[in-house]
Design a protein around this motif. Structure first.
Motif, short mmCIF file in Angstrom:
data_model
loop_
_atom_site.label_atom_id
_atom_site.label_comp_id
_atom_site.label_asym_id
_atom_site.label_seq_id
_atom_site.Cartn_x
_atom_site.Cartn_y
_atom_site.Cartn_z
N PRO A 79 -0.91 3.04 4.86
CA PRO A 79 -1.08 2.35 3.57
C PRO A 79 -2.38 2.78 2.89
CG PRO A 79 -0.40 0.80 5.27
CD PRO A 79 -0.73 2.09 5.97
N ASP A 80 -2.34 2.80 1.57
CA ASP A 80 -3.50 3.22 0.78
C ASP A 80 -3.71 2.20 -0.32
OD1 ASP A 80 -5.49 5.28 -0.20
OD2 ASP A 80 -4.15 5.20 -1.93
N ALA A 81 -4.97 1.83 -0.57
CA ALA A 81 -5.25 0.80 -1.57
C ALA A 81 -4.73 1.19 -2.95
CB ALA A 81 -6.76 0.54 -1.63
N THR A 100 -2.66 13.05 -1.57
CA THR A 100 -2.36 13.07 -0.14
C THR A 100 -3.62 12.71 0.63
OG1 THR A 100 -2.82 15.45 -0.06
CG2 THR A 100 -0.53 14.79 -0.36
N PRO A 101 -3.49 12.22 1.87
CA PRO A 101 -4.67 11.78 2.62
C PRO A 101 -5.72 12.86 2.79
CG PRO A 101 -2.68 10.93 3.63
CD PRO A 101 -2.23 11.88 2.56
N TYR A 145 -1.79 6.02 -3.26
CA TYR A 145 -1.80 7.46 -3.48
C TYR A 145 -1.59 7.84 -4.95
CZ TYR A 145 -1.61 7.39 1.58
OH TYR A 145 -1.90 7.15 2.91
N ALA A 178 2.91 8.10 5.80
CA ALA A 178 1.46 8.02 5.57
C ALA A 178 0.99 6.57 5.73
CB ALA A 178 1.12 8.51 4.17
N GLY A 196 0.78 -1.22 0.00
CA GLY A 196 0.00 0.00 0.00
C GLY A 196 0.81 1.28 0.00
N GLN A 197 2.11 1.16 -0.20
CA GLN A 197 2.99 2.33 -0.19
C GLN A 197 3.63 2.52 -1.57
OE1 GLN A 197 3.45 4.56 2.08
NE2 GLN A 197 2.60 3.65 3.93
#
Length: 263
Positions: A130-132, A155-156, A135, A128, A104-105
């Motif tokens: 992890p993001d599916a 960005t989140p 990002y 940050a 996720g990074q």
């Protein structure tokens, strides 16, 4: 009737087992080795092209560098962060970078442009969660001019992050935060030009400082070839590359005649 000796039976069994295990090992090597699959996208270079392909049996990808249509090197990387029409690769005479996804990074892997040896990797948003999508923006990921580049990420909080990359020195040069994601980004001289909802903005490629944004439209796409309109990053070195899942074909930029096909 002749009787078979026990020793002969044992030797036959051992040979059969050996042949079976050997065949199984050969099958495993043949089928477990990573194999290039469909083409995802290409980045045209003055000498040829950098191609990104799927790996047939996993989420990994292949990065391939060609001189014309001759393979210089290929390497396996984790899941590619780009997609067709949104490249996440950059190249200079010294380095090739590719943005990948791991847990996720988003990370950038840097390779020696000549040998294909991996020389470094950089985490782009290490603090940050992890993001599916790691990002990755919907419209743009990586832009470059053969010497410098920029990585653009979400960005989140709903904004965007721009990270300048010095390709020849193989380092992240600067970072700037934007209030909103850009719809497009391109390089004009020494500037990274960003098409933002609030208007156009320009950052200096060397240090990320704000500069006056140039007027005029974005760089045009290359001429249509065989009914296909290539993206900007598909043209360089007097060639226009047409990308399909099964092959990439170079066309002369003047005559539009096909020059070479890579499968």
């Amino acid at each position: 009737m002749a009787r078979t000796r026990p020793g002969t039976i044992i030797v036959a069994i051992v040979l059969a087992l050996g042949l079976g295990v050997g065949s199984l090992g050969a099958w495993w090597v043949m089928h477990a080795r990573p194999r290039p699959g469909e083409f995802i996208d290409v980045l045209a270079t003055p000498d040829g092209v950098v191609a990104v392909r799927r790996e047939q049996a996993s989420a990994n990808a292949f990065v391939e560098v060609y001189d014309g249509d001759r393979l210089r090197w290929r390497g396996v990387v984790p899941r590619y962060a780009g997609r067709p029409g949104v490249p996440a690769v950059a190249a200079s005479a010294r380095s090739v970078t590719v943005r990948v996804v791991r847990a996720g990074q988003p990370l950038v892997f840097a390779f020696d442009a000549v040998t294909g040896k991996k020389v470094d990797s950089f985490g782009l948003v290490p603090d940050a969660p992890p993001d599916a999508a790691a990002y990755t923006l919907a419209t743009v990921a990586t832009v470059s001019d053969g010497r410098r580049g920029a990585e653009l990420l979400a960005t989140p909080g709903g904004g965007a992050l721009v990270i300048g990359v010095d390709l020849d020195q193989r380092r992240l040069a600067w970072k700037r935060e934007l209030p909103a994601p850009p719809a497009d980004a391109w390089i004009a001289g020494d500037l990274l030009v960003l098409d933002l909802p609030a208007g156009r903005r320009a950052l200096a490629l060397d240090d990320g400082a704000d500069r006056a944004a140039p007027d005029g439209p974005p760089p045009p796409a290359p001429a249509a070839v065989a009914g296909v309109t290539p993206a900007r990053h598909h043209a360089a070195g007097g060639r226009i590359w047409v990308v399909t899942p099964r092959a990439i074909t170079a066309h002369d930029a003047t005559t539009l005649a096909p020059i070479a096909t890579i499968r």
